[in-house]
Structures are given as structure tokens and as C-alpha cells.
Scaffold this motif. Structure first.
Motif, PDB file in Angstrom:
ATOM      1  N   ASP B  86       0.839  -1.199   0.000  1.00 37.74           N
ATOM      2  CA  ASP B  86       0.000   0.000   0.000  1.00 37.74           C
ATOM      3  C   ASP B  86       0.878   1.255   0.000  1.00 37.74           C
ATOM      4  O   ASP B  86       1.870   1.313   0.715  1.00 37.74           O
ATOM      5  CB  ASP B  86      -0.870   0.049   1.276  1.00 37.74           C
ATOM      6  CG  ASP B  86      -1.864  -1.099   1.329  1.00 37.74           C
ATOM      7  OD1 ASP B  86      -1.935  -1.862   0.354  1.00 37.74           O
ATOM      8  OD2 ASP B  86      -2.568  -1.213   2.358  1.00 37.74           O
ATOM      9  N   GLY B  87       0.475   2.224  -0.770  1.00 36.42           N
ATOM     10  CA  GLY B  87       1.148   3.525  -0.722  1.00 36.42           C
ATOM     11  C   GLY B  87       2.621   3.499  -1.036  1.00 36.42           C
ATOM     12  O   GLY B  87       3.388   4.339  -0.557  1.00 36.42           O
ATOM     13  N   ASP B  90       4.304   7.538  -4.948  1.00 36.02           N
ATOM     14  CA  ASP B  90       3.552   8.790  -4.944  1.00 36.02           C
ATOM     15  C   ASP B  90       2.550   8.792  -6.103  1.00 36.02           C
ATOM     16  O   ASP B  90       1.451   9.304  -5.970  1.00 36.02           O
ATOM     17  CB  ASP B  90       4.521   9.972  -5.074  1.00 36.02           C
ATOM     18  CG  ASP B  90       5.448  10.061  -3.874  1.00 36.02           C
ATOM     19  OD1 ASP B  90       4.942   9.951  -2.743  1.00 36.02           O
ATOM     20  OD2 ASP B  90       6.675  10.194  -4.063  1.00 36.02           O
ATOM     21  N   TYR B  91       2.993   8.234  -7.222  1.00 42.65           N
ATOM     22  CA  TYR B  91       2.112   8.169  -8.393  1.00 42.65           C
ATOM     23  C   TYR B  91       2.168   6.776  -9.015  1.00 42.65           C
ATOM     24  O   TYR B  91       3.254   6.252  -9.268  1.00 42.65           O
ATOM     25  CB  TYR B  91       2.555   9.174  -9.467  1.00 42.65           C
ATOM     26  CG  TYR B  91       2.513  10.608  -8.998  1.00 42.65           C
ATOM     27  CD1 TYR B  91       1.378  11.385  -9.172  1.00 42.65           C
ATOM     28  CD2 TYR B  91       3.627  11.174  -8.390  1.00 42.65           C
ATOM     29  CE1 TYR B  91       1.338  12.704  -8.727  1.00 42.65           C
ATOM     30  CE2 TYR B  91       3.611  12.486  -7.948  1.00 42.65           C
ATOM     31  CZ  TYR B  91       2.462  13.246  -8.122  1.00 42.65           C
ATOM     32  OH  TYR B  91       2.429  14.541  -7.682  1.00 42.65           O
ATOM     33  N   ARG B 113      -4.510   1.981  -4.556  1.00 40.16           N
ATOM     34  CA  ARG B 113      -3.972   1.374  -3.336  1.00 40.16           C
ATOM     35  C   ARG B 113      -2.462   1.587  -3.232  1.00 40.16           C
ATOM     36  O   ARG B 113      -1.945   2.004  -2.191  1.00 40.16           O
ATOM     37  CB  ARG B 113      -4.285  -0.127  -3.309  1.00 40.16           C
ATOM     38  CG  ARG B 113      -3.792  -0.847  -2.054  1.00 40.16           C
ATOM     39  CD  ARG B 113      -4.032  -2.347  -2.119  1.00 40.16           C
ATOM     40  NE  ARG B 113      -3.242  -2.997  -3.152  1.00 40.16           N
ATOM     41  CZ  ARG B 113      -1.947  -3.293  -3.021  1.00 40.16           C
ATOM     42  NH1 ARG B 113      -1.296  -2.996  -1.915  1.00 40.16           N
ATOM     43  NH2 ARG B 113      -1.298  -3.881  -4.012  1.00 40.16           N
ATOM     44  N   GLY B 115      -0.525   3.687  -5.059  1.00 39.91           N
ATOM     45  CA  GLY B 115      -0.062   5.058  -5.243  1.00 39.91           C
ATOM     46  C   GLY B 115      -0.881   6.021  -4.398  1.00 39.91           C
ATOM     47  O   GLY B 115      -2.064   5.801  -4.177  1.00 39.91           O
ATOM     48  N   ARG B 116      -0.224   7.072  -3.923  1.00 40.30           N
ATOM     49  CA  ARG B 116      -0.987   8.128  -3.258  1.00 40.30           C
ATOM     50  C   ARG B 116      -1.897   8.795  -4.280  1.00 40.30           C
ATOM     51  O   ARG B 116      -2.995   9.223  -3.982  1.00 40.30           O
ATOM     52  CB  ARG B 116      -0.037   9.181  -2.656  1.00 40.30           C
ATOM     53  CG  ARG B 116       0.582   8.771  -1.335  1.00 40.30           C
ATOM     54  CD  ARG B 116       1.087  10.011  -0.574  1.00 40.30           C
ATOM     55  NE  ARG B 116       2.076  10.747  -1.368  1.00 40.30           N
ATOM     56  CZ  ARG B 116       1.944  12.012  -1.726  1.00 40.30           C
ATOM     57  NH1 ARG B 116       0.876  12.699  -1.388  1.00 40.30           N
ATOM     58  NH2 ARG B 116       2.893  12.612  -2.438  1.00 40.30           N
ATOM     59  N   HIS B 117      -1.350   8.883  -5.510  1.00 40.56           N
ATOM     60  CA  HIS B 117      -2.132   9.382  -6.634  1.00 40.56           C
ATOM     61  C   HIS B 117      -2.115   8.332  -7.734  1.00 40.56           C
ATOM     62  O   HIS B 117      -1.162   7.552  -7.833  1.00 40.56           O
ATOM     63  CB  HIS B 117      -1.514  10.652  -7.220  1.00 40.56           C
ATOM     64  CG  HIS B 117      -1.366  11.758  -6.231  1.00 40.56           C
ATOM     65  ND1 HIS B 117      -2.369  12.634  -5.924  1.00 40.56           N
ATOM     66  CD2 HIS B 117      -0.304  12.122  -5.473  1.00 40.56           C
ATOM     67  CE1 HIS B 117      -1.949  13.508  -5.022  1.00 40.56           C
ATOM     68  NE2 HIS B 117      -0.690  13.198  -4.726  1.00 40.56           N
ATOM     69  N   SER B 209      -6.971  10.709  -6.726  1.00 36.24           N
ATOM     70  CA  SER B 209      -6.415  10.301  -5.433  1.00 36.24           C
ATOM     71  C   SER B 209      -7.465   9.493  -4.700  1.00 36.24           C
ATOM     72  O   SER B 209      -8.633   9.497  -5.083  1.00 36.24           O
ATOM     73  CB  SER B 209      -5.983  11.521  -4.611  1.00 36.24           C
ATOM     74  OG  SER B 209      -7.110  12.298  -4.312  1.00 36.24           O
ATOM     75  N   ARG B 210      -7.040   8.816  -3.674  1.00 35.54           N
ATOM     76  CA  ARG B 210      -7.991   8.028  -2.900  1.00 35.54           C
ATOM     77  C   ARG B 210      -9.024   8.953  -2.275  1.00 35.54           C
ATOM     78  O   ARG B 210      -8.717  10.084  -1.923  1.00 35.54           O
ATOM     79  CB  ARG B 210      -7.254   7.255  -1.794  1.00 35.54           C
ATOM     80  CG  ARG B 210      -7.016   5.812  -2.173  1.00 35.54           C
ATOM     81  CD  ARG B 210      -6.066   5.158  -1.205  1.00 35.54           C
ATOM     82  NE  ARG B 210      -4.679   5.556  -1.478  1.00 35.54           N
ATOM     83  CZ  ARG B 210      -3.665   5.269  -0.666  1.00 35.54           C
ATOM     84  NH1 ARG B 210      -3.881   4.617   0.442  1.00 35.54           N
ATOM     85  NH2 ARG B 210      -2.442   5.626  -0.984  1.00 35.54           N
ATOM     86  N   SER B 213     -10.491  12.998   0.432  1.00 39.27           N
ATOM     87  CA  SER B 213     -10.627  14.455   0.321  1.00 39.27           C
ATOM     88  C   SER B 213     -11.956  14.851  -0.302  1.00 39.27           C
ATOM     89  O   SER B 213     -12.541  14.099  -1.037  1.00 39.27           O
ATOM     90  CB  SER B 213      -9.492  15.022  -0.508  1.00 39.27           C
ATOM     91  OG  SER B 213      -9.542  14.503  -1.811  1.00 39.27           O
TER      92      SER B 213
END
Lengths: 404, 213
Positions: B86-87, B90-91, B113, B115-117, B209-210, B213
Motif C-alpha cells: 500500500d502507498g 507517490d504516483y 492502493r 499510489g498516493r495518486h 487520489s484516494r 478528500s
């Protein structure tokens, strides 16, 4: 043509008294107070590590490429072999302008612990008896081999290596070093290997060992004391093993069913076929440069190799926290260390988000492809090392080739 | 040749790579899935100084990339992304590949999952030319970007821009940025209404993104 028989050694002195005791390469002796702890719980003292180097060490010692040799290799990777007179086993890979460029890198290759070309092994003298160790030599592991090489690096004042590279058993050492000496590995190239020895491979090794031990001249491992030589057994072991290094296709391409120096079958058990003659030659020349007990110990070390075992069977855990760059290479026709075994390492490295490249090369050369002229292998290694060198900020006298 | 076969390497295809590279922050950790011959990885390495890795299904593409010094492994977007933690990046980038996967939804979930993005670019099947060919010609569309006939194309899961947005909503992913490119590779005005983007856009690039937000 060549037959299986005891041959006189070319260099006069028996191997264990000649190159085995006083190698023509460099050798470092680690004496009392420098005992090497072994995975078995035993420890080895004194011990020696024989090594060769090529190229020049740069000022900050950041251009070291450590080459790990395979089961029957030795430190003479890129120069004439002192016993056979043949070129080094990896001269295709190492040299000026070659993928492992000795104009750029300082290349180190050490004879493994347990070997027979100058590093301490079962043919070395047991300090307790004054006689060759034989089976009194402790069983060693891939981890022990690497530990001995780390002592060599310590001795040379080298903190970390720019790259550690090797195929087969050499690849196992690469994985071991990358997993258990992470901080000393900037980049790693394990070729045609696996994170553990498969059941089939252990089985092949057992056949080889039984062939050696079935030779009455082996004398329970005391042949050096008794001045005999289990050449026949070792030769058969080598013949059987050699088949596993090739592929059905390659054997067929090279030999087919061609007859050896004759026009018809002889209806006997001479080497009618070229492939038989070839294997007998492989077997009989091998015994001139290799010690039978060393063969037992080194095959055992490979059998015991299972990198995940120390991590509850989770291979990824072995690589957790690695900052090294990896390049894994397999060959399509390698049935000893098939692509799937190599891919398992790639997947484990992915699982810890390591920086990894993975190349499978199509060839019919079998396991031994890493020793052959495989242009795609050379391109891979050249590209990977150049990129890694840029990352490390290595500067070479002549500008490194622009890769992009 | 097999490398990134889905969209030919025309100038318009390059534009999506440049657009993607502009969405990536300098020095980021990036995984390019379906990296082909490494064109995007090279752009990212040169212009964004990223820690760039690639996954490519064709061994030829992989070997070319590694010989050029790129960190690439052979792998399949449908099955091999599960190996990554996971994570880890970054992309996670999927450029012109999602329509060739067997399980686009699963692949998109995996991207979000690991990538943050996630950055996804794809050919828009809602483009007017494609609609026109289907409506008036009654045949499966062939365009400059999609030149392979239905019986040979690796593209098995086409979608429109609207479809893709619907999937993002379903997965709870938030769209941070989306750009539609017209047939000439020119980004359309940001203010263009969605139905226009879906009609005029020949391809689209999404930065996701996940969901939180």
C-alpha cells in the motif's frame, strides 16, 4: 578421445598443495582472533580468502564490483587460469570496454569459503591435526561464504560495493549479501538463481555427491592423506551436473546423434556419440582443477540455501528496508533455475517496493547462458550499471556513455 | 514493437505523456504500469528527477528499457500489481493501457492502493468521430489513435470520459485534475462542459487520489 581415468596433474604438484595452498592470486590470511562464525554454530580459525582484482580502486572506494563465482568457478574470472591455462570464466563479461568495465570499476572476485583454489576449504590443513581437513571441515553455507567475503572487504577497507554480481551459486551469494548486508550493497545483479534450492536441484546434487562417495578412492573423504583420488566419482558427478547446465535444444544443436570419430555404431560401450565424448571430456578435465570434497561441501551449501527460511518463510521480509537497486536476469531455457524462481525474487522485491529490474532472455543455452556470448545479457548489464553509476555519482576518466 | 501497442507513438500520443509528466511532482516515486519502451519513464527521469519504475508485459519492451538503464520488470497489470505494498509510490501511472486490461476496475483499485495518486490516460470512446462511425457507418470505429480492427485489437474494455468518471465515483476516488485532448493532441479549455469534452476529446488524462478528500 577422452575417457574417464585418473590423469596426471598438469602443474606437477597436487591441487591441494599447489594452487590450493599457495594460490597465484592474492590471498588474505585471517589468523587467531579473527575466527569466522558459521551458520552451523561452529567457527573457523584460521582461514584464508584468495582473491583476484581487476581495474583500479578509485579514491573514495566507491567503484567496487564484487563478482561471486558459481559452484565450480574461482577467483580467476578475467585472466588465464593458473591450472588449466584457459581464459577466465567470465572474460565475456569483465574487462576493458566490457559490460563490467575494468576501465571504470574495481572488480574483485574471491574464491568461496569451502573452495579449493586458495580460500580455506576441506583440502586445507586442519590446524588441529596438521592434515587436510577432509570431512572434519565444518559444513558451510552461502551465508558463511558471504561472511568471509565481508571480512575481505573489511580487510581492504571497503565499506560498500557499487555492485555485487553473480550467476547460479554466485547469484545466491548476491541475494544473501543484498538481504543480510544491505548497507554494503548499492546495486545487485543476481543472475539465473533462486532464493532457495529446489527439491529437484537438491536431488541432482545428491546424485553428484553419491557418485563421489561411491568411488572407493574417496576413502571416506581421506583421499589426500591416503594419496588416492576419487577422480572417477568426481568425473561422473561433473558429467551429470553438466547436463543440467545445458538444454535439450542446445545439446541437440551441438551434437545431435552425431558419431564421434567413426562412421558406424561399434555395438559396445565406447563413446560412440559425440555427446558422450563431450561429457567424458568435461568430467575428466574437471578433476584436474577441482577437489572432490570441495564439491561435496559447495553443493551442500547450495542445498541449504533458503533465504526466506530465516523470515518465517516470507521472502519479502528478507529484503525489507533495502535501498539497493536490483537487476534480476533469467534465461528461457534454464531448467535448473527457471524464470519462475527468479520471478519469485522479483515479486518479493516488489512487495517491499525495492528498485528492481527484471529481464528474461530468450536463448537455448540453458543455465550456463550467463557464461556465454549473450548480447542481450551484455546490453542489460551495461545499461543497468551505467544507470546505477549515474545514481551513485561515479565519474570516470572518460565520460560515461550517455544512455538516453 | 509490442511495446505500448495500444496507441501508436504519434505526436498526439506524446502529448499525453508530457501532460502526465507535468502532473508529477519533482523527486516523486513513480510506477508506470504498461511502460512500453520507457518513453514516459525517460521523460520523468530527465525532467522531474523522479525515482521511476516500470512494469511492462512485453519482454522485448522490458529488455529495451533495462538496457537503457531504466528500472523495469516484466509483469501484467491485471495480476501483478497485488505484489506491491500500500502507498508504495507517490504516483501509479497507467498510460493508454486501462482499455487493454481484463479487469479495469480491479486495476484502478490497485493503482489507488499502491499510489498516493493515480494518473490514468485513455482513448475516449465517446469522441464524435467514433460515435459517427458507429451510428452512420454501422461498423466498429477505426481512427488514427485506434487503427486496429476489432478482431485484432488488444483494446477490450473501451470507455468514454463519462464512463471513467462514473467508475471513479463508484470507487470513491476523487478527481484532482482531468484534461481532455482533442484529435490534434491539444488540451481542451478547462471550462469546457463535460458533454463537450466527451464529444471532442480524443483522449483524456486523469489525476486521481484516494477518496478521503
Amino acid at each position: 578421445m577422452a575417457t574417464v581415468k585418473n590423469r596426471k596433474r598438469q602443474s606437477g604438484a597436487p591441487l591441494h598443495l599447489g594452487e590450493g595452498a599457495n594460490p597465484s592470486s592474492e590471498v588474505v590470511h585471517f589468523g587467531d582472533g579473527a575466527a569466522l562464525p558459521l551458520d552451523s554454530g561452529a567457527s573457523l580459525t584460521p582461514f584464508s580468502v584468495a582473491y583476484r582484482s581487476y581495474g583500479t580502486l578509485n579514491e573514495d572506494k566507491s567503484n567496487v564490483v564484487l563478482v561471486c563465482h558459481a559452484l565450480t568457478g574461482d577467483q580467476y574470472a578475467a585472466n588465464k587460469h593458473p591450472v588449466t591455462g584457459k581464459p577466465g570464466w567470465w572474460e565475456t563479461m569483465i574487462g576493458p570496454g566490457k559490460p563490467v568495465d575494468t576501465g571504470k570499476y574495481f572488480v574483485l572476485c574471491a574464491n568461496v569459503l569451502g573452495g579449493c583454489m586458495g580460500s580455506t576449504g576441506p583440502s586445507s590443513t586442519n590446524p588441529e591435526t596438521g592434515k587436510p581437513y577432509g570431512l572434519a571441515f565444518p559444513v558451510i553455507t552461502i551465508g558463511d561464504m558471504v561472511r568471509a567475503q565481508m571480512r575481505l572487504l573489511d580487510h581492504l577497507g571497503i565499506d560498500d560495493v557499487f555492485c555485487v554480481i553473480g550467476g547460479s551459486m554466485g547469484g545466491m551469494q548476491v541475494l544473501e549479501m543484498a538481504a543480510n548486508h544491505k548497507e554494503r550493497v548499492f546495486s545487485a545483479i543476481p543472475i539465473a538463481c533462486a532464493a532457495r534450492h529446489s527439491s529437484q536441484n537438491i536431488a541432482f546434487h545428491e546424485v553428484g555427491r553419491q557418485a563421489v562417495m561411491a568411488d572407493p578412492e574417496w576413502r571416506g573423504g581421506r583421499y589426500l592423506d591416503e594419496k588416492t583420488s576419487p577422480s572417477k566419482g568426481l568425473s561422473v558427478a561433473r558429467m551429470a551436473a553438466h547436463i543440467t547446465y545445458l538444454s535439450d535444444e542446445a545439446l541437440h544443436r551441438k551434437f545431435g546423434r552425431n558419431l564421434q570419430d567413426r562412421s558406424a555404431l561399434t555395438y559396445g560401450f565406447d563413446a560412440d556419440f559425440q555427446v558422450e565424448s563431450y561429457l567424458r571430456h568435461q568430467g575428466s578435465t574437471f578433476v584436474d582443477r577441482f577437489d572432490a570434497n570441495a564439491y561435496l561441501y559447495l553443493t551442500r551449501a547450495m542445498d541449504y540455501f533458503d533465504l526466506a527460511a530465516d523470515h518465517g518463510g516470507n521472502l519479502a521480509a528478507a529484503f525489507k528496508g533495502t535501498n539497493s537497486r536490483f537487476c534480476i536476469v533469467s534465461f528461457t531455457s534454464d531448467w535448473l533455475f527457471p524464470t519462475e524462481e527468479n520471478r519469485a525474487v522479483v515479486q518479493a522485491l516488489n512487495a517491499v517496493a525495492a528498485n528492481v529490474s527484471f529481464v528474461e532472455i530468450e536463448t537455448d543455452g540453458g543455465h550456463d547462458s550467463f557464461l556465454l556470448n549473450e548480447p542481450e545479457l551484455f546490453e542489460t548489464i551495461t545499461g543497468f550499471l551505467s544507470s546505477a553509476a549515474r545514481r551513485r555519482g561515479l565519474r570516470f576518466a572518460e565520460a560515461a556513455d550517455a544512455v538516453f | 514493437m509490442e511495446a505500448r501497442p495500444v496507441i501508436p507513438a504519434t505526436d498526439t500520443a506524446r502529448v499525453d505523456l508530457l501532460l502526465i509528466s507535468q502532473m508529477v511532482e519533482t523527486g516523486a516515486r513513480v510506477l508506470d504500469i504498461g511502460c512500453g519502451d520507457g518513453a514516459l519513464l525517460r521523460i520523468l527521469t530527465e525532467t522531474r528527477n523522479v525515482d521511476a519504475r516500470g512494469v511492462e508485459i512485453s519482454q522485448t519492451g522490458v529488455n529495451q528499457c533495462v538496457a537503457r538503464g531504466l528500472s523495469v520488470v516484466q509483469g501484467d497489470a491485471d495480476t501483478d500489481l497485488a505484489n506491491y505494498p500500500d502507498g508504495a509510490f507517490d504516483y501509479a501511472i497507467l498510460s493508454q493501457t486501462i482499455q487493454a486490461t481484463h479487469r479495469p476496475r480491479h486495476v484502478l483499485e490497485q493503482l489507488l492502493r499502491i499510489g498516493r495518486h493515480a494518473i490514468v490516460s485513455f482513448p475516449n470512446f465517446g469522441h464524435w468521430r467514433i460515435r459517427g462511425q458507429l451510428v452512420f457507418g454501422g461498423r466498429m470505429p477505426l481512427t488514427e489513435n485506434l487503427p486496429v480492427p476489432w478482431y485484432e485489437t488488444p483494446n477490450i474494455h473501451f470507455c468514454t470520459i463519462k464512463d471513467f468518471i462514473a467508475l471513479c465515483n463508484e470507487l470513491g476516488a476523487s478527481v484532482e485534475r482531468s484534461v481532455a485532448l482533442n484529435a490534434y493532441g491539444k488540451p481542451m479549455a478547462f471550462s469546457a462542459p463535460l458533454f463537450m469534452q466527451n464529444l471532442i476529446g480524443a483522449q483524456a488524462v486523469f489525476l486521481l487520489s484516494r477518496g478521503e478528500s
